[in-house]
Design a protein around this motif. Structure first.
Motif, PDB file in Angstrom:
ATOM      1  N   ARG A   5       0.900  -1.118  -0.095  1.00 33.20           N
ATOM      2  CA  ARG A   5      -0.063  -0.002   0.010  1.00 33.20           C
ATOM      3  C   ARG A   5       0.861   1.382  -0.114  1.00 33.20           C
ATOM      4  O   ARG A   5       2.051   1.239   0.224  1.00 33.20           O
ATOM      5  CB  ARG A   5      -0.848   0.016   1.229  1.00 33.20           C
ATOM      6  CG  ARG A   5      -0.254   0.479   2.541  1.00 33.20           C
ATOM      7  CD  ARG A   5       0.451  -0.463   3.192  1.00 33.20           C
ATOM      8  NE  ARG A   5       1.005  -0.094   4.504  1.00 33.20           N
ATOM      9  CZ  ARG A   5       2.101  -0.181   5.147  1.00 33.20           C
ATOM     10  NH1 ARG A   5       3.004  -0.647   4.332  1.00 33.20           N
ATOM     11  NH2 ARG A   5       2.337   0.174   6.364  1.00 33.20           N
ATOM     12  N   CYS A  26      -8.206   7.440   3.759  1.00 31.06           N
ATOM     13  CA  CYS A  26      -7.122   6.200   4.261  1.00 31.06           C
ATOM     14  C   CYS A  26      -7.942   5.282   5.260  1.00 31.06           C
ATOM     15  O   CYS A  26      -7.829   4.261   5.167  1.00 31.06           O
ATOM     16  CB  CYS A  26      -6.217   6.848   4.638  1.00 31.06           C
ATOM     17  SG  CYS A  26      -5.155   7.624   3.515  1.00 31.06           S
ATOM     18  N   ASN A  27      -8.555   5.982   6.327  1.00 32.78           N
ATOM     19  CA  ASN A  27      -9.238   5.330   7.235  1.00 32.78           C
ATOM     20  C   ASN A  27     -10.489   4.505   6.778  1.00 32.78           C
ATOM     21  O   ASN A  27     -10.821   3.365   7.404  1.00 32.78           O
ATOM     22  CB  ASN A  27      -9.600   6.049   8.305  1.00 32.78           C
ATOM     23  CG  ASN A  27      -8.450   6.832   9.132  1.00 32.78           C
ATOM     24  OD1 ASN A  27      -7.427   6.377   9.198  1.00 32.78           O
ATOM     25  ND2 ASN A  27      -8.594   7.859   9.638  1.00 32.78           N
ATOM     26  N   LEU A  31      -8.605   4.830  -0.056  1.00 32.22           N
ATOM     27  CA  LEU A  31      -7.220   4.836  -0.558  1.00 32.22           C
ATOM     28  C   LEU A  31      -6.656   3.752   0.097  1.00 32.22           C
ATOM     29  O   LEU A  31      -6.550   3.486   1.013  1.00 32.22           O
ATOM     30  CB  LEU A  31      -6.648   6.188  -0.177  1.00 32.22           C
ATOM     31  CG  LEU A  31      -6.920   7.566  -1.181  1.00 32.22           C
ATOM     32  CD1 LEU A  31      -6.183   8.485  -0.532  1.00 32.22           C
ATOM     33  CD2 LEU A  31      -6.453   7.086  -2.401  1.00 32.22           C
ATOM     34  N   ALA A  33      -3.975   3.128   1.346  1.00 24.86           N
ATOM     35  CA  ALA A  33      -3.085   3.952   1.734  1.00 24.86           C
ATOM     36  C   ALA A  33      -3.100   4.011   3.430  1.00 24.86           C
ATOM     37  O   ALA A  33      -3.981   3.946   3.899  1.00 24.86           O
ATOM     38  CB  ALA A  33      -2.635   5.555   1.177  1.00 24.86           C
ATOM     39  N   GLU A  34      -1.723   4.239   3.888  1.00 22.02           N
ATOM     40  CA  GLU A  34      -1.573   4.765   5.588  1.00 22.02           C
ATOM     41  C   GLU A  34      -1.411   6.437   5.495  1.00 22.02           C
ATOM     42  O   GLU A  34      -0.333   6.528   4.797  1.00 22.02           O
ATOM     43  CB  GLU A  34      -0.662   3.688   6.019  1.00 22.02           C
ATOM     44  CG  GLU A  34      -0.574   4.077   7.571  1.00 22.02           C
ATOM     45  CD  GLU A  34       0.646   2.879   8.207  1.00 22.02           C
ATOM     46  OE1 GLU A  34       1.132   3.816   9.349  1.00 22.02           O
ATOM     47  OE2 GLU A  34       1.251   2.205   7.508  1.00 22.02           O
ATOM     48  N   PHE A  35      -1.853   6.806   6.434  1.00 25.77           N
ATOM     49  CA  PHE A  35      -1.764   8.128   6.557  1.00 25.77           C
ATOM     50  C   PHE A  35      -1.167   8.535   7.752  1.00 25.77           C
ATOM     51  O   PHE A  35      -1.734   8.108   8.768  1.00 25.77           O
ATOM     52  CB  PHE A  35      -3.049   9.103   5.997  1.00 25.77           C
ATOM     53  CG  PHE A  35      -2.904  10.513   5.792  1.00 25.77           C
ATOM     54  CD1 PHE A  35      -2.022  10.902   5.234  1.00 25.77           C
ATOM     55  CD2 PHE A  35      -3.696  11.506   6.640  1.00 25.77           C
ATOM     56  CE1 PHE A  35      -1.673  12.424   4.957  1.00 25.77           C
ATOM     57  CE2 PHE A  35      -3.478  12.784   6.607  1.00 25.77           C
ATOM     58  CZ  PHE A  35      -2.523  13.432   5.547  1.00 25.77           C
ATOM     59  N   ARG A 108     -10.143  12.566  -4.606  1.00 22.55           N
ATOM     60  CA  ARG A 108      -9.638  11.319  -4.347  1.00 22.55           C
ATOM     61  C   ARG A 108      -8.902  10.730  -5.550  1.00 22.55           C
ATOM     62  O   ARG A 108      -7.908  10.185  -5.486  1.00 22.55           O
ATOM     63  CB  ARG A 108     -10.535  10.435  -3.811  1.00 22.55           C
ATOM     64  CG  ARG A 108     -10.023   8.904  -3.483  1.00 22.55           C
ATOM     65  CD  ARG A 108     -10.994   7.987  -2.774  1.00 22.55           C
ATOM     66  NE  ARG A 108     -11.917   7.765  -4.262  1.00 22.55           N
ATOM     67  CZ  ARG A 108     -11.581   6.705  -4.982  1.00 22.55           C
ATOM     68  NH1 ARG A 108     -10.443   6.017  -4.709  1.00 22.55           N
ATOM     69  NH2 ARG A 108     -12.447   6.386  -6.159  1.00 22.55           N
TER      70      ARG A 108
END
Length: 430
Positions: A5, A26-27, A31, A33-35, A108
């Protein structure tokens, strides 16, 4: 479920709308992804240095501290930089090192497209990053003369003589005398009362913009009597902390683009983190080390005395340890006696003192400058005697006629963080 990711390092005001949106995407899984949120540039640097791999630094262009140094820190950690533009700030972000720029109201889909285009996915098992250090490469165009010597040897006066000799020897070229000393005195020696420009202002401007050559010249003062421009140094020695290494390197490259010859008055301070054990010590000597590394000619000034010979010997050895090639060195004995026998005596004494490394033995032909009453000339702002200026210009001509110097980093070398090699290879294979 894939173990790969994006890992996004975010820097913005906590109440920024896009900051909250990215966190929600992200949460909520919108996405892949980790933010990781940061509240200041210092926290960003700390996270970049802890060994973890980040895909990108997503940063608000309206924050203070968002500049070339921060982008370089991210680049050293293998982290791309995406700037969220601010309509109040007009900057060429890509020229400062940013990878991409997004509109403040980006969607996004726009962010995901930028991530896919400019960054990489990170495997959860990989915590370190590949180090790439190409952002601070200096591509020299003008000639550089570094003038260095122990305290009280007249180094600054010799630098003035060199700048005047080069400028008057070729009136069609542009010559700059730059004061890179911690205790900068060229402003006093030139009776420079206008301190609105100078080195500090130039470096500060370069941190947030990519200046053209004509803009670079605006930070210097014209010395018409001697034919060169003067870049005054820092106002107090303690202000060295404001001269950030990356910004100074960029400013130095700009000076080399704007002028045909740059004469640098530098300190004999060459300590690095490796030799002194402190990053602060290395950053304090940034100005001297950069000028000496890029110099086509290094003028070493000393006194023909017991103390003077000892100091010059120590400085020559330090320069050799710092990697300065001996074929760029030019020794100058200031306040030299007139008798040829006396001159030959202290030249032989210095040659006997120096222990050169194998393959470093130079052709030892120093320049002798006689004692002259310079104080009254400097106080009046008049040109220095032609006997001094032409002597230095002629002695430097063979060294300055060579090809431009390319530093090691511009030839493809890069700094590797200890312990990162095996993780970097694993990251590339993943």
């Amino acid at each position: 479920m894939t173990s790969r990711r994006y890992v996004i390092l975010g820097l913005a005001h906590p109440r920024s709308a896009w900051f909250r949106s990215v966190a929600q995407w992200c949460n909520g899984g919108a996405l892949p992804a980790e933010f990781v949120k940061c509240l200041g540039p210092t926290e960003v640097r700390q996270r970049l240095d802890d060994g973890r791999t980040f895909s990108t630094l997503l940063v608000d262009g309206g924050l203070s501290g968002v500049d070339r140094d921060l982008f370089t820190a991210a680049g050293l950690a293998g982290c791309a930089v995406i700037v969220v533009g601010d309509p109040r700030i007009d900057r060429e972000w890509t020229a400062l090192g940013a990878t991409a720029v997004l509109e403040p109201d980006f969607s996004r889909a726009s962010l995901l497209d930028a991530l896919a285009t400019h960054t990489r996915l990170v495997d959860r098992s990989i915590t370190a990053s590949h180090i790439n250090n190409d952002v601070d490469t200096v591509l020299p165009t003008g000639k550089v003369v570094a003038v260095v010597g122990s305290g009280g040897t007249g180094t600054s006066t010799v630098a003035i003589a060199i700048a005047q000799g080069i400028a008057q020897g070729n009136t069609s070229s542009k010559t700059l005398l730059a004061d890179f000393r911690l205790n900068a005195e060229q402003a006093m020696l030139h009776d420079a009362t206008d301190l609105t420009g100078g080195l500090q202002s130039l470096v500060d401007a370069v941190r947030s913009s990519d200046l053209r050559a004509e803009r670079i010249s605006e930070f210097s003062l014209r010395v018409p009597q001697r034919g060169y421009d003067l870049l005054t140094g820092i106002r107090r020695a303690r202000f060295w902390a404001s001269i950030r290494p990356v910004a100074f390197t960029a400013a130095f490259a700009g000076l080399m683009r704007a002028y045909d010859t740059v004469v640098c008055d530098v300190d004999p301070d060459l300590e690095t983190e490796e030799s002194g054990g402190s990053q602060d010590i290395e950053e304090r000597s940034t100005m001297s080390r950069t000028a000496l590394k890029e110099a086509h000619a290094v003028v070493v000034v000393g006194h023909p005395s017991m103390k003077g010979l000892h100091s010059m010997n120590r400085l020559l050895i330090d320069l050799g340890d710092a990697g300065v090639p001996t074929d760029r060195l030019l020794c100058v004995f200031n306040h030299a006696p007139k008798a040829p026998r006396a001159r030959a005596g202290y030249v032989a004494a210095l040659a006997e003192l120096i222990t050169w490394r194998e393959g470093q033995q130079p052709s030892f032909t120093p320049v002798h400058l006689p004692t002259r009453d310079i104080d009254e000339i400097l106080r009046a702002g008049d040109p220095l005697p032609t006997s001094l200026t032409t002597t230095m210009a002629r002695a430097l001509a063979p060294l300055l006629s060579g090809s431009p110097v390319m530093n090691k980093r511009s030839q493809g070398f890069s700094r590797i963080r200890p312990g990162s090699l095996h993780r970097s290879v694993a990251s590339e294979l993943a």
